[in-house]
Design an enzyme around this catalytic site. Sequence first.
Site, PDB file in Angstrom:
ATOM      1  CB  SER A 113      -0.883   0.012   1.253  1.00  0.00           C
ATOM      2  OG  SER A 113      -1.567   1.239   1.383  1.00  0.00           O
TER       3      SER A 113
ATOM      4  CE1 TYR B 156      -3.635  -1.746   5.566  1.00  0.00           C
ATOM      5  CE2 TYR B 156      -3.440   0.516   4.769  1.00  0.00           C
ATOM      6  CZ  TYR B 156      -3.623  -0.837   4.521  1.00  0.00           C
ATOM      7  OH  TYR B 156      -3.771  -1.289   3.222  1.00  0.00           O
TER       8      TYR B 156
END
Length: 267
Positions: free
Chosen positions: A152, A165
């Site tokens: 990501s 995250y």
Amino acid sequence: MADSVNQKTIAKPSEPARRAVVTGASSGIGAETARTLAADGWGVVALARREDKLKALADSIKAKGGSCEYVVCDITDEGSTNDAVKTIVAEGPVKALVNCAGAAFGKDPVATANLDDWRGMYELNVLGTLRIIQKLLPTLKESEGTVLIVSSTAGIEPYEGGSGYCASKFAERVMARVLRLEQIGEPIRVIDVSPGLVQTEEFSLKRFGGDHSKADSVYEGVPDPLHANDIAESIRWAVDLPDTVDIDSIVIRPRAEGSYTKLYRKK
């Protein structure tokens, strides 16, 4: 959106299909990657925890002439992953491992972050990815294959509320980079794909514990966010290149997103 399966040429039955293992294949990027690779002639082995979703995916791919089998697997569990890999390897060589399994839980500041949310993200995004790579690496080397990790842009630039995250995705990107360095001279490619804002049916909904209002607000006003098929197509392109060509990293964002904190929204 056009049906990508109908736009590709399926491998002839007499041709042995290259096999790709796709984790997190029950929804989102994983499911779309399975469809896209199958449409490109790959024999797909779909992995996830939800058997009903996997069966529906495999049936839909087969109905359009593609090759897709599935194995129920929880990559956060050692026994489940061991059993899945034994089943996969027994059926033949593996040419690519596409790690799509991942999730975000919560968006709380560091001061009040839930430890279980962090633990869940590390178990899935980091340790789960490591576990399946370790177990399939020997057969991937034998086939001069590819390890591809879908990380990501959260692993490139941190943002407020995303500490857990972001940390897990930084770790995942570092894992890909270090594995690439450690395997120099070996017949294996290591590729990192880092998507930005991708609108899928479950990612933000899971992050916010099923709160549809919060999930919808992530994409509100953003013209043309990325969708799962955009990421799947970049994966297909990268793994289809010659074995001697390694795409170290792909960063892919919608045009409206310059960074996590620079996002254009229509008023």
